[in-house]
Write an enzyme that holds these catalytic residues in place. Structure first.
Site, mmCIF file in Angstrom:
data_model
loop_
_atom_site.group_PDB
_atom_site.id
_atom_site.type_symbol
_atom_site.label_atom_id
_atom_site.label_comp_id
_atom_site.label_asym_id
_atom_site.label_seq_id
_atom_site.Cartn_x
_atom_site.Cartn_y
_atom_site.Cartn_z
ATOM 1 N N ALA A 146 0.827 -1.209 0.000
ATOM 2 C CA ALA A 146 0.000 0.000 0.000
ATOM 3 C C ALA A 146 0.862 1.259 0.000
ATOM 4 O O ALA A 146 0.594 2.220 0.699
ATOM 5 C CB ALA A 146 -0.920 -0.009 1.211
ATOM 6 N N CYS A 147 1.902 1.241 -0.833
ATOM 7 C CA CYS A 147 2.877 2.330 -0.885
ATOM 8 C C CYS A 147 2.763 3.033 -2.240
ATOM 9 O O CYS A 147 2.345 2.430 -3.227
ATOM 10 C CB CYS A 147 4.277 1.723 -0.720
ATOM 11 S SG CYS A 147 5.659 2.863 -0.903
ATOM 12 N N GLY A 148 3.146 4.289 -2.281
ATOM 13 C CA GLY A 148 3.162 5.006 -3.553
ATOM 14 C C GLY A 148 4.085 4.351 -4.570
ATOM 15 O O GLY A 148 3.918 4.516 -5.777
ATOM 16 N N PHE A 149 5.069 3.587 -4.082
ATOM 17 C CA PHE A 149 6.014 2.899 -4.976
ATOM 18 C C PHE A 149 5.579 1.477 -5.318
ATOM 19 O O PHE A 149 6.254 0.788 -6.078
ATOM 20 C CB PHE A 149 7.414 2.863 -4.351
ATOM 21 C CG PHE A 149 8.026 4.218 -4.144
ATOM 22 C CD1 PHE A 149 8.299 5.047 -5.222
ATOM 23 C CD2 PHE A 149 8.331 4.679 -2.876
ATOM 24 C CE1 PHE A 149 8.865 6.300 -5.038
ATOM 25 C CE2 PHE A 149 8.895 5.933 -2.675
ATOM 26 C CZ PHE A 149 9.160 6.745 -3.763
ATOM 27 N N THR A 150 4.447 1.023 -4.776
ATOM 28 C CA THR A 150 3.982 -0.347 -5.010
ATOM 29 C C THR A 150 3.891 -0.697 -6.499
ATOM 30 O O THR A 150 4.214 -1.831 -6.876
ATOM 31 C CB THR A 150 2.636 -0.597 -4.296
ATOM 32 O OG1 THR A 150 2.834 -0.386 -2.893
ATOM 33 C CG2 THR A 150 2.109 -1.993 -4.537
#
Length: 158
Positions: free
Chosen positions: A35-39
């Site tokens: 659930a990360c912006g980099f996912t």
């Protein structure tokens, strides 16, 4: 410990996996989160793995929940997320800590070998460590480094 291959980590299924199993391969070791912006980098990591695995390359994913609670799920949820959203085929390991007193020994080693902007600490999810065929840490890349941008560096080690 003399190199990455001297460590053991638990798979998502809970089995001990000696990293010696990857001896002789070039590795990209990444702390991941669902659930990360980099996912969305999972897509690029899987593409690298697919394109270069026949030449002795593997991505190793280590889920971590230390940054913004972005990997709250258990092993089954992590596996489901990676499979259904990104069709991940590279090895994924059990959730670990990468910083602090509970940091996994592999990450203690990686951070000692190549420090980053915050010294030895990992700054965020999707920090990438490139390891050569001898098990030596060749490079460290920030979370903002896109997987596809690393292909020339990886190919130079293959």
């Amino acid at each position: 410990m003399s190199g990455v291959y001297d460590f053991t980590a638990k798979s998502l299924a809970g089995e001990d996996v000696p990293l010696k199993r990857f001896e002789g391969q070039v590795l990209l070791i990444v702390n991941t989160a669902s659930a990360c912006g980099f996912t969305p980098q999972y897509k690029g990591l899987e593409a690298l793995h697919q394109e270069l695995s026949q030449r002795g390359f593997s991505v190793l994913g280590f889920p971590c929940n230390q940054f913004g609670n972005q990997e709250p799920g258990d092993a089954k949820q992590i596996e489901q997320f990676c499979t259904s959203n990104y069709a991940i085929t590279f090895p994924m390991f059990a959730k670990i800590d990468v910083n602090g007193s509970g940091a996994h020994p592999l990450y203690e080693y990686l951070k000692r070998e190549k420090s980053g902007l915050l010294g030895s600490s990992i700054k965020w999810n999707f920090t990438k460590f490139l390891v050569d065929r001898a098990g030596t840490v060749a490079a460290r890349h920030a979370p903002t480094a896109k997987p596809e941008g690393l292909i020339k560096e990886i190919e130079a080690l293959l």
